[in-house]
Design a protein around this motif. Structure first.
Motif, short mmCIF file in Angstrom:
data_model
loop_
_atom_site.label_atom_id
_atom_site.label_comp_id
_atom_site.label_asym_id
_atom_site.label_seq_id
_atom_site.Cartn_x
_atom_site.Cartn_y
_atom_site.Cartn_z
N PHE A 22 74.76 49.29 -15.94
CA PHE A 22 74.00 48.08 -16.27
C PHE A 22 74.89 46.84 -16.43
O PHE A 22 74.39 45.73 -16.56
N GLN A 23 76.20 47.03 -16.43
CA GLN A 23 77.11 45.95 -16.79
C GLN A 23 77.01 44.73 -15.88
O GLN A 23 77.01 43.60 -16.35
N GLU A 24 76.94 44.95 -14.59
CA GLU A 24 76.92 43.82 -13.66
C GLU A 24 75.68 42.97 -13.86
O GLU A 24 75.76 41.74 -13.94
N ALA A 25 74.51 43.61 -13.96
CA ALA A 25 73.26 42.86 -14.14
C ALA A 25 73.22 42.15 -15.48
O ALA A 25 72.56 41.11 -15.63
N ALA A 26 73.92 42.70 -16.48
CA ALA A 26 73.88 42.13 -17.83
C ALA A 26 74.75 40.88 -17.97
O ALA A 26 74.62 40.15 -18.96
N LYS A 27 75.61 40.62 -16.99
CA LYS A 27 76.55 39.50 -17.11
C LYS A 27 75.86 38.15 -17.31
O LYS A 27 76.43 37.24 -17.90
N SER A 28 74.64 38.01 -16.82
CA SER A 28 73.94 36.73 -16.94
C SER A 28 73.67 36.36 -18.39
O SER A 28 73.44 35.18 -18.71
N TRP A 29 73.70 37.35 -19.29
CA TRP A 29 73.43 37.10 -20.71
C TRP A 29 74.69 36.79 -21.51
O TRP A 29 74.60 36.53 -22.71
N GLU A 30 75.85 36.80 -20.86
CA GLU A 30 77.10 36.58 -21.58
C GLU A 30 77.09 35.28 -22.40
O GLU A 30 77.52 35.29 -23.57
N PRO A 31 76.63 34.14 -21.86
CA PRO A 31 76.61 32.92 -22.68
C PRO A 31 75.76 33.05 -23.95
O PRO A 31 76.13 32.52 -25.01
N GLU A 32 74.63 33.77 -23.85
CA GLU A 32 73.77 33.98 -25.02
C GLU A 32 74.46 34.84 -26.06
O GLU A 32 74.35 34.58 -27.27
N ILE A 33 75.17 35.85 -25.61
CA ILE A 33 75.87 36.74 -26.54
C ILE A 33 76.99 35.98 -27.23
O ILE A 33 77.24 36.14 -28.44
N GLN A 34 77.68 35.12 -26.50
CA GLN A 34 78.74 34.31 -27.11
C GLN A 34 78.18 33.36 -28.18
O GLN A 34 78.83 33.12 -29.19
N LYS A 35 76.97 32.86 -27.97
CA LYS A 35 76.33 32.02 -28.98
C LYS A 35 76.05 32.83 -30.26
O LYS A 35 76.24 32.33 -31.37
#
Length: 226
Positions: A22-35
């Protein structure tokens, strides 16, 4: 030779990991997780808090502190979270916190689309999340809030309902897993989701909807949280 076999076996296990795929598809959420991580650094968690994680229904709960009082809340929802990305980011979202209980609501893996997961796949991902939580938190209760029926996803309700039933049955087998049933409170006398509980998109909740949600979740906490 044994070391080479061990490395090969480990590589196979990693490649088959439900999180790794799932890691590749989940990358789009990285900015939200950083917030969320920035929020972790800026805010001090209250003592004996309930940690709420999951999708936009958690993130958009504006009055969570008031609605869930006297239980202190830590709110860590993001966007349109799915289990497929929550599993990737679970440690970063959950592990920074000390909490009395964990409340989970993730409702986007079955939406009526072509990429939907099956009810059994959703159950499997919930079990994986449980394992991640238990690596650090051995005894804190985990509360799974049932997927609410919504008109925007009514065509997928039979599959969503099946996923609820599977997770509910699984929760009954574990001491510190609790299933929070919501179906009966969200359906009207016509058998359809109650309009006043949802905004115009027929998916996200109005404050009246959150009032119902809060009362259901709080009742379950009152009954089971020691």
């Amino acid at each position: 030779m044994k070391n080479l076999l061990f490395i090969a076996f480990t590589s196979i296990l990693l490649s088959c990991s439900p999180i790794r795929k799932f890691q590749e598809a989940a990358k789009s959420w990285e900015p939200e997780i950083q917030k969320l991580e920035a929020k972790d650094k800026a805010e001090k968690d209250p003592e004996n808090a309930i940690l709420y994680i999951g999708s936009s229904s958690i993130r958009l709960w504006k009055n969570i502190d008031k609605d869930m009082a006297p239980y202190p809340a830590i709110q860590r929802g993001y966007g349109g979270a799915k289990f497929t990305d929550l599993l990737v980011y679970a440690k970063r979202i959950i592990y920074p916190h000390q909490f009395k209980a964990l409340v989970v609501y993730v409702a986007n893996d079955i939406t009526g689309g072509k990429d939907d997961k099956t009810p059994r796949e959703v159950l499997g991902m919930f079990k994986t999340l449980e394992k991640i939580v238990r690596k650090k938190y051995k005894n804190q209760p985990i509360y799974f809030v049932a997927f609410t029926p919504t008109k925007s996803r009514w065509n997928a309700w039979p599959q969503i309902r099946e996923a609820n039933a599977l997770i509910q049955a699984y929760c009954k087998t574990k001491k510190n897993l609790q299933f929070v049933e919501t179906e009966a409170q969200y359906l009207g006398s016509d058998g359809l989701p109650i309009d006043e509980y949802f905004i115009a998109d027929k998916l996200h909740q109005t404050q009246k909807g959150y009032d119902v949600w809060a009362s259901i979740i709080k009742k379950k906490l009152n009954e089971t949280l020691k």
